[in-house]
Design an enzyme around this catalytic site. Structure first.
Site, PDB file in Angstrom:
ATOM      1  N   ASP A  26     -11.816   9.590   7.437  1.00  0.00           N
ATOM      2  CA  ASP A  26     -10.633   8.765   7.267  1.00  0.00           C
ATOM      3  C   ASP A  26      -9.633   9.560   6.431  1.00  0.00           C
ATOM      4  OD1 ASP A  26      -9.154   6.281   7.434  1.00  0.00           O
ATOM      5  OD2 ASP A  26      -9.639   6.009   5.310  1.00  0.00           O
ATOM      6  N   ASP A  28      -6.195   8.081   4.525  1.00  0.00           N
ATOM      7  CA  ASP A  28      -5.740   7.393   3.315  1.00  0.00           C
ATOM      8  C   ASP A  28      -6.919   6.965   2.457  1.00  0.00           C
ATOM      9  OD1 ASP A  28      -2.830   7.234   3.440  1.00  0.00           O
ATOM     10  OD2 ASP A  28      -3.132   6.068   5.259  1.00  0.00           O
TER      11      ASP A  28
END
Length: 342
Positions: A26, A28
């Site tokens: 991922d 953020d």
């Protein structure tokens, strides 16, 4: 056959970047926050890549194109090609292409990332409900997205045009704090029409399918900071996961996690890719990791001993998840977490 319920983080004698061939990362809260690299991310990813681990970046944000994401990562000191980026826009575009004729018109309620992904699948983006679209594709359009675009989606969906959403994350991190995400925008169209979209992004299977197709991963490890997208997505895809504590998940949320939100491994940040993971052992007297022992009883979780904060948290996870079984742990963990400074 029902899936077994995870009751403890796992250990690994081998460093994770050697035990798995591909990290599905991922962005953020894992690689960067507010657009800036998170501490230790650049160096850790460089070492993992140099040792042969394939790095792929998997994001529910459908606004930016893979080229734009790759450019941002490269500017941060993480050399990345567009082929290393997988977005929910790509996942929803494939989902739509499997259900409409080749070259079909698709009403786009979103940004450039969604348009590029639809063209990649041979579909034709359009802007009006009156353009006879075969589908509606909705993705995050940015903080200044025009309100009238939601009306266009509502007109088409109310006429019976199939509706697809890249993802339904209610919030998205920004440099100024937490802002409404695509899920909030989807809710606007849902209220206006009473309809439900088909959703592609994490934690749902279309996103996992898109990621595996594009990376060719054989032994993937999902790396994320969110229990309800990253870790649940790994659970749905039946692959292992590493939760890093550089994003939105705190200790209390982790201890209360239901089975689909329990990661395989827990670590502070991306340095966890470069190390093994300590084993958590249990007997009738509690669960041990490093110098800590955790127990559940009398309405709360108890922690004794000393050592690293992470080992204490891992021991607490085992106590909490075992007590909860296939549910959510409701035991008071405040005092135990305070001992760890969490």
């Amino acid at each position: 056959m029902s899936r077994s319920v995870r009751t403890s983080p796992e250990g690994s004698e081998r460093p994770l970047h050697e035990a798995y061939d591909t990290a599905l990362l991922d962005l953020d809260g894992v690689v960067y926050a507010g657009g800036e690299a998170i501490a230790h991310a650049v160096d850790s990813l460089a070492e993992a890549r140099a040792d042969g681990m394939h790095l792929a970046y998997v994001t529910n944000n459908a606004l930016r194109t893979p080229d734009a994401v790759a450019g941002h990562l490269s500017e941060l000191g993480i050399p990345t090609g567009a082929e290393d980026v997988i977005t929910s826009a790509q996942a929803v575009a494939r989902l739509i292409s499997e259900q409409v004729p080749a070259g079909a018109r698709v009403l786009v309620i979103g940004g450039e990332g969604l348009r590029v992904a639809l063209r990649e699948r041979g579909l034709t983006p359009v802007d009006s409900a009156d353009d006879d679209p075969a589908a509606v594709a909705q993705g995050y359009g940015g903080p200044d997205f025009p309100w009238g675009r939601f009306a266009e989606a509502s007109y088409a969906v109310a006429r019976g045009v199939p509706w697809f959403a890249s993802n339904t994350d209610l919030t998205i991190p920004s440099g100024r704090g937490i802002a409404p995400g695509n899920g909030a925008a989807v809710q606007v169209v849902r209220i206006a029409t009473g309809a439900e979209p088909q959703v592609a992004g994490k934690p749902l299977p279309p996103m996992h399918k898109e990621t595996i197709l594009r990376t060719g991963a054989k032994r993937p490890l999902v790396v994320g900071d969110r229990l309800d997208t990253d870790i649940e997505g790994a659970y749905n895809g039946e692959v292992d996961s590493l939760l890093v504590l550089t994003g939105v998940t705190d200790g209390a949320q982790l201890l209360a996690a239901p089975p689909q939100h329990r990661p395989t491994y827990v670590d502070a940040d991306l340095r966890g890719l470069l190390t093994g993971q300590p084993e958590v052992t249990g007997d009738g007297e509690g669960f041990r990791c490093g110098g800590w022992t955790a127990t559940a009883g009398s309405g709360r979780l108890e922690l004794s001993g000393e050592g690293s904060e992470l080992d204490g948290l891992r021991a607490l996870c085992a106590a909490a998840w075992t007590a909860a079984g296939d549910g959510t742990c409701a035991l008071d963990a405040e005092k135990a977490l305070a001992r760890l400074g969490l």
